[in-house]
Design a protein around this motif. Structure first.
Motif, PDB file in Angstrom:
ATOM      1  N   GLN A  66     -25.152  -4.655  20.744  1.00 12.95           N
ATOM      2  CA  GLN A  66     -24.492  -4.644  22.050  1.00 12.95           C
ATOM      3  C   GLN A  66     -25.318  -3.845  23.047  1.00 12.95           C
ATOM      4  OE1 GLN A  66     -20.464  -3.190  22.084  1.00 12.95           O
ATOM      5  NE2 GLN A  66     -20.332  -3.149  24.302  1.00 12.95           N
ATOM      6  N   VAL A  67     -25.637  -4.490  24.156  1.00 13.68           N
ATOM      7  CA  VAL A  67     -26.436  -3.850  25.200  1.00 13.68           C
ATOM      8  C   VAL A  67     -25.764  -4.066  26.549  1.00 13.68           C
ATOM      9  CG1 VAL A  67     -28.712  -3.715  26.314  1.00 13.68           C
ATOM     10  CG2 VAL A  67     -28.543  -4.334  23.894  1.00 13.68           C
ATOM     11  N   ASP A  68     -25.677  -2.984  27.331  1.00 17.16           N
ATOM     12  CA  ASP A  68     -25.166  -3.085  28.695  1.00 17.16           C
ATOM     13  C   ASP A  68     -26.319  -2.937  29.676  1.00 17.16           C
ATOM     14  OD1 ASP A  68     -22.638  -3.408  27.790  1.00 17.16           O
ATOM     15  OD2 ASP A  68     -21.900  -1.429  28.349  1.00 17.16           O
ATOM     16  N   TYR A  69     -26.172  -3.596  30.818  1.00 17.61           N
ATOM     17  CA  TYR A  69     -27.192  -3.524  31.850  1.00 17.61           C
ATOM     18  C   TYR A  69     -26.571  -2.977  33.137  1.00 17.61           C
ATOM     19  CZ  TYR A  69     -29.873  -6.500  28.690  1.00 17.61           C
ATOM     20  OH  TYR A  69     -30.531  -7.003  27.598  1.00 17.61           O
ATOM     21  N   LYS A  71     -27.973  -1.322  35.390  1.00 16.29           N
ATOM     22  CA  LYS A  71     -28.932  -1.554  36.467  1.00 16.29           C
ATOM     23  C   LYS A  71     -29.886  -2.656  36.025  1.00 16.29           C
ATOM     24  CE  LYS A  71     -28.906   3.286  37.985  1.00 16.29           C
ATOM     25  NZ  LYS A  71     -29.749   4.486  38.208  1.00 16.29           N
ATOM     26  N   ARG A  72     -30.431  -3.349  36.985  1.00 12.43           N
ATOM     27  CA  ARG A  72     -31.350  -4.426  36.636  1.00 12.43           C
ATOM     28  C   ARG A  72     -32.588  -3.911  35.920  1.00 12.43           C
ATOM     29  NH1 ARG A  72     -31.469  -8.609  41.798  1.00 12.43           N
ATOM     30  NH2 ARG A  72     -29.248  -9.233  41.698  1.00 12.43           N
ATOM     31  N   SER A  73     -32.969  -2.683  36.242  1.00 15.80           N
ATOM     32  CA  SER A  73     -34.203  -2.136  35.687  1.00 15.80           C
ATOM     33  C   SER A  73     -33.974  -1.324  34.416  1.00 15.80           C
ATOM     34  CB  SER A  73     -34.891  -1.244  36.725  1.00 15.80           C
ATOM     35  OG  SER A  73     -34.030  -0.176  37.084  1.00 15.80           O
ATOM     36  N   ALA A  74     -32.726  -1.233  33.947  1.00 11.92           N
ATOM     37  CA  ALA A  74     -32.443  -0.399  32.772  1.00 11.92           C
ATOM     38  C   ALA A  74     -31.447  -1.082  31.856  1.00 11.92           C
ATOM     39  CB  ALA A  74     -31.898   0.955  33.221  1.00 11.92           C
ATOM     40  N   ALA A  75     -31.610  -0.833  30.567  1.00 10.69           N
ATOM     41  CA  ALA A  75     -30.687  -1.357  29.558  1.00 10.69           C
ATOM     42  C   ALA A  75     -30.167  -0.190  28.732  1.00 10.69           C
ATOM     43  CB  ALA A  75     -31.388  -2.365  28.660  1.00 10.69           C
ATOM     44  N   ILE A  77     -28.213   0.772  25.204  1.00 11.94           N
ATOM     45  CA  ILE A  77     -27.736   0.298  23.909  1.00 11.94           C
ATOM     46  C   ILE A  77     -26.380   0.925  23.622  1.00 11.94           C
ATOM     47  CG2 ILE A  77     -28.193   0.231  21.429  1.00 11.94           C
ATOM     48  CD1 ILE A  77     -31.187   0.436  22.121  1.00 11.94           C
ATOM     49  N   LYS A  78     -25.379   0.106  23.414  1.00 14.34           N
ATOM     50  CA  LYS A  78     -24.016   0.578  23.155  1.00 14.34           C
ATOM     51  C   LYS A  78     -23.662   0.606  21.678  1.00 14.34           C
ATOM     52  CE  LYS A  78     -22.476   1.431  27.322  1.00 14.34           C
ATOM     53  NZ  LYS A  78     -22.013   2.781  27.699  1.00 14.34           N
TER      54      LYS A  78
END
Length: 203
Positions: A66-69, A71-75, A77-78
């Motif tokens: 599971q990954v949240d974004y 910001k467009r420039s950052a990910a 990891i959840k």
């Protein structure tokens, strides 16, 4: 971020958790609660810093689920899972020899359960021996604070015995007879290279 083991159990780090020690008990400062992994990492850093050997712990593979974004420039990891490693814990080189080994602990006092090992690790050890690499297991009886180096050839024989319907553990007596106790020291605490020198005449 949530990490989970392959069985789904949540990983909880105890590294920064406070521990309460009753004031009426004597504190043993010889170990300070170090795990076998921590002791070995310390030994390997000692060897590396002094140009003795280059041996590292293999990184545990992680599967991200599971990954949240935000910001467009950052990910971010959840949630992720520790995947089961396909080989052994440590490898490297010492005096031109390839070193590969597994490290395991048990709280039992009279035997070491073979369930601590996995089929793929045993297969990997067999492959190392076929290539004339130095392969072994470091076994800790944590309750007794005793460490042994057991060459892979003996571990494989006990594994085959289990697969043939024999006992599912290695007796401590067998480990004492076929393995080599690693004397605890100061720097490093577990100087397993000394045992390798003795076994393979590398001095």
């Amino acid at each position: 971020m949530n990490f989970r083991y392959p069985n789904g159990k949540k990983y909880v780090s105890t590294r920064n958790m406070a521990t309460h020690v009753p004031s009426h008990k004597t504190i043993n400062y010889s170990n300070r609660g170090m795990t076998l992994e921590e002791d070995l990492n310390e030994a390997n850093q000692y060897y590396l810093d002094r140009g003795i050997a280059v041996i590292h712990k293999k990184p545990t593979p992680v599967q991200i689920v599971q990954v949240d974004y935000p910001k467009r420039s950052a990910a971010v990891i959840k949630e992720a899972y520790f995947k089961q490693a396909s080989t052994t814990d440590y490898n490297g080189i010492y005096k031109g020899k390839y070193i590969d080994f597994e490290a395991k602990e048990t709280r039992y006092k009279t035997s070491f359960p073979l369930a601590n090992f996995h089929e793929h690790q045993i297969s990997h050890m067999k492959s190392i021996l076929l290539q004339n690499g130095i392969c072994f297991a470091i076994l800790r009886f944590s309750t007794l604070d005793e460490d042994f180096l057991l060459e892979a050839k003996y571990l494989l024989s006990y594994w085959d015995r289990m697969k043939s319907g024999g006992r599912k553990s290695i007796t401590k007596e067998e480990i004492e007879n076929n393995g080599h106790m690693i004397s605890l020291g100061f720097q490093p605490r577990i100087d397993y290279i000394r045992v390798i020198d003795y076994l393979y005449h590398l001095k």
